[in-house]
Design a protein around this motif. Structure first.
Motif, short mmCIF file in Angstrom:
data_model
loop_
_atom_site.label_atom_id
_atom_site.label_comp_id
_atom_site.label_asym_id
_atom_site.label_seq_id
_atom_site.Cartn_x
_atom_site.Cartn_y
_atom_site.Cartn_z
N ALA A 188 -64.41 1.42 34.72
CA ALA A 188 -63.14 2.00 34.28
C ALA A 188 -62.88 3.33 34.99
O ALA A 188 -61.73 3.64 35.34
CB ALA A 188 -63.16 2.18 32.77
N ARG A 189 -63.93 4.11 35.19
CA ARG A 189 -63.78 5.35 35.95
C ARG A 189 -63.51 5.06 37.43
O ARG A 189 -62.77 5.79 38.09
CB ARG A 189 -65.04 6.20 35.82
CG ARG A 189 -65.26 6.82 34.45
CD ARG A 189 -64.27 7.95 34.17
NE ARG A 189 -64.23 8.92 35.25
CZ ARG A 189 -65.07 9.94 35.38
NH1 ARG A 189 -66.06 10.11 34.50
NH2 ARG A 189 -64.94 10.79 36.39
N LEU A 190 -64.15 4.02 37.95
CA LEU A 190 -64.00 3.69 39.36
C LEU A 190 -62.55 3.45 39.73
O LEU A 190 -62.08 3.88 40.79
CB LEU A 190 -64.85 2.46 39.68
CG LEU A 190 -64.72 1.87 41.09
CD1 LEU A 190 -65.19 2.86 42.15
CD2 LEU A 190 -65.52 0.56 41.18
N ILE A 191 -61.82 2.73 38.89
CA ILE A 191 -60.45 2.37 39.20
C ILE A 191 -59.57 3.60 39.36
O ILE A 191 -58.51 3.56 40.01
CB ILE A 191 -59.88 1.41 38.13
CG1 ILE A 191 -58.73 0.58 38.69
CG2 ILE A 191 -59.46 2.15 36.88
CD1 ILE A 191 -59.16 -0.49 39.64
N GLU A 192 -60.01 4.75 38.80
CA GLU A 192 -59.23 5.98 38.86
C GLU A 192 -59.53 6.81 40.11
O GLU A 192 -58.85 7.80 40.38
CB GLU A 192 -59.55 6.85 37.63
CG GLU A 192 -59.30 6.16 36.30
CD GLU A 192 -59.94 6.92 35.15
OE1 GLU A 192 -60.66 7.92 35.42
OE2 GLU A 192 -59.72 6.52 33.99
N ARG A 193 -60.55 6.44 40.86
CA ARG A 193 -61.04 7.30 41.93
C ARG A 193 -60.14 7.28 43.16
O ARG A 193 -59.66 6.23 43.60
CB ARG A 193 -62.45 6.87 42.34
CG ARG A 193 -63.49 6.97 41.26
CD ARG A 193 -63.83 8.37 40.90
NE ARG A 193 -64.29 9.16 42.04
CZ ARG A 193 -64.80 10.39 41.92
NH1 ARG A 193 -64.90 10.96 40.73
NH2 ARG A 193 -65.20 11.04 42.99
N ALA A 194 -59.96 8.45 43.76
CA ALA A 194 -59.17 8.56 44.99
C ALA A 194 -59.84 7.80 46.13
O ALA A 194 -59.16 7.28 47.02
CB ALA A 194 -59.01 10.02 45.37
N GLU A 195 -61.19 7.73 46.13
CA GLU A 195 -61.88 7.01 47.20
C GLU A 195 -61.49 5.53 47.22
O GLU A 195 -61.38 4.92 48.29
CB GLU A 195 -63.40 7.13 47.03
CG GLU A 195 -63.93 8.53 47.20
CD GLU A 195 -63.92 9.33 45.90
OE1 GLU A 195 -64.46 10.45 45.90
OE2 GLU A 195 -63.38 8.83 44.88
N VAL A 196 -61.26 4.94 46.05
CA VAL A 196 -60.85 3.55 45.97
C VAL A 196 -59.41 3.40 46.47
O VAL A 196 -59.08 2.44 47.18
CB VAL A 196 -60.99 3.02 44.54
CG1 VAL A 196 -60.38 1.63 44.39
CG2 VAL A 196 -62.46 2.98 44.15
N ALA A 197 -58.56 4.34 46.12
CA ALA A 197 -57.15 4.26 46.50
C ALA A 197 -56.97 4.28 48.01
O ALA A 197 -55.99 3.74 48.53
CB ALA A 197 -56.38 5.41 45.86
N THR A 198 -57.91 4.89 48.74
CA THR A 198 -57.75 5.03 50.19
C THR A 198 -58.70 4.13 50.98
O THR A 198 -58.71 4.18 52.21
CB THR A 198 -57.99 6.49 50.61
OG1 THR A 198 -59.30 6.90 50.19
CG2 THR A 198 -56.96 7.40 49.98
N ALA A 199 -59.49 3.29 50.29
CA ALA A 199 -60.48 2.46 50.98
C ALA A 199 -59.85 1.18 51.51
O ALA A 199 -58.98 0.58 50.88
CB ALA A 199 -61.62 2.11 50.02
N ASP A 200 -60.31 0.75 52.68
CA ASP A 200 -59.93 -0.55 53.21
C ASP A 200 -60.71 -1.67 52.52
O ASP A 200 -60.23 -2.80 52.43
CB ASP A 200 -60.20 -0.63 54.71
CG ASP A 200 -59.16 0.13 55.53
OD1 ASP A 200 -58.18 0.61 54.94
OD2 ASP A 200 -59.36 0.25 56.75
N SER A 201 -61.93 -1.37 52.09
CA SER A 201 -62.72 -2.38 51.41
C SER A 201 -63.65 -1.71 50.40
O SER A 201 -63.94 -0.52 50.51
CB SER A 201 -63.54 -3.21 52.41
OG SER A 201 -64.57 -2.44 52.99
N LEU A 202 -64.10 -2.52 49.44
CA LEU A 202 -64.97 -2.04 48.38
C LEU A 202 -65.98 -3.12 48.05
O LEU A 202 -65.62 -4.29 47.86
CB LEU A 202 -64.16 -1.70 47.13
CG LEU A 202 -64.95 -1.43 45.84
CD1 LEU A 202 -65.75 -0.13 45.95
CD2 LEU A 202 -64.01 -1.38 44.63
N LEU A 203 -67.25 -2.73 47.96
CA LEU A 203 -68.31 -3.61 47.48
C LEU A 203 -68.97 -2.94 46.29
O LEU A 203 -69.35 -1.76 46.37
CB LEU A 203 -69.35 -3.85 48.58
CG LEU A 203 -70.57 -4.67 48.19
CD1 LEU A 203 -70.18 -6.13 47.91
CD2 LEU A 203 -71.65 -4.60 49.27
#
Length: 215
Positions: A83-98
């Protein structure tokens, strides 16, 4: 305390893990995913070892970003971390996430063994545009070890189950454009912000690049 915020230009591929008391295994896992070309994001909670101090040192060196979270009573820690992850700026700007755990080591056999090259290969070879690639895991046993020994996990545990073993049916997903999803689970993204599973660009592929049903 580990600092927040991702440093440096051009950081596009992100691996995330929720951890507690994993200090003995942290450096190997971080080094492995940096070798693959990932940026590292870690959520931690209620640690009683010295892993927060270690994460702080690695963050100061620019090797990772870590943040502490506080799961409410009765809430599974990973659920709160996601739930915290979805709020992170790093996720908003990432091309991919694992999203994976500290005992999981991704092996990329295409694209030169780096995540950017692997995704370039997959985009060129896949029959459809896709939102993610699901990797089955291989389950490793104790290799006859009876107690903890200091050393590299991937050098100590070398005996894995055969491909048909039931636990090997589980998977983790390399998610493209993670900001398009409203939630993440341990294994796959959930709830596209726009469109439905099966729409153009919202297929999940298996590691042979075959489109699968909704994950």
């Amino acid at each position: 305390m580990p600092k927040e915020g991702m440093e440096g230009p051009g950081r596009r591929h992100l691996v995330f893990s929720a951890m507690r008391n994993e200090g003995a295994f942290l450096v190997e896992w971080v080094a492995w995913f940096r070798m693959l070309g990932f940026d590292i994001l870690i959520a931690y909670n209620d640690c009683t070892d010295r892993s927060p101090a270690l994460m702080g040192a690695l963050a100061s060196a620019g090797w990772l970003v870590a943040f502490e979270h506080h799961p409410p009573e009765g809430t599974p820690p990973k659920l709160n971390a996601h739930a915290r992850l979805i709020e992170r700026a790093e996720v908003a700007t990432a091309d991919s996430l694992l999203i994976c755990d500290v005992d999981e080591f991704l092996v990329l056999r295409e694209g030169g063994g780096r995540v950017a090259g692997y995704l370039d290969w997959a985009r060129a070879a896949a029959p459809v545009d896709f939102a993610g690639i699901a990797f089955h895991w291989r389950s490793f046993g104790t290799s006859g070890r009876q107690r903890y020994e200091d050393g590299l996990v991937h050098r100590q545990f070398l005996r894995c189950g055969p491909p048909g073993m039931n636990p090997n049916v589980f998977f983790k997903t390399l998610i493209r454009d993670p900001a398009r999803f409203r939630a993440f689970g341990d294994h796959a993204p959930a709830w596209p912000r726009t469109g439905d599973w099966g729409d153009s660009g919202l297929a999940i592929l298996d590691s042979a690049l075959r489109p699968k049903a909704q994950m």
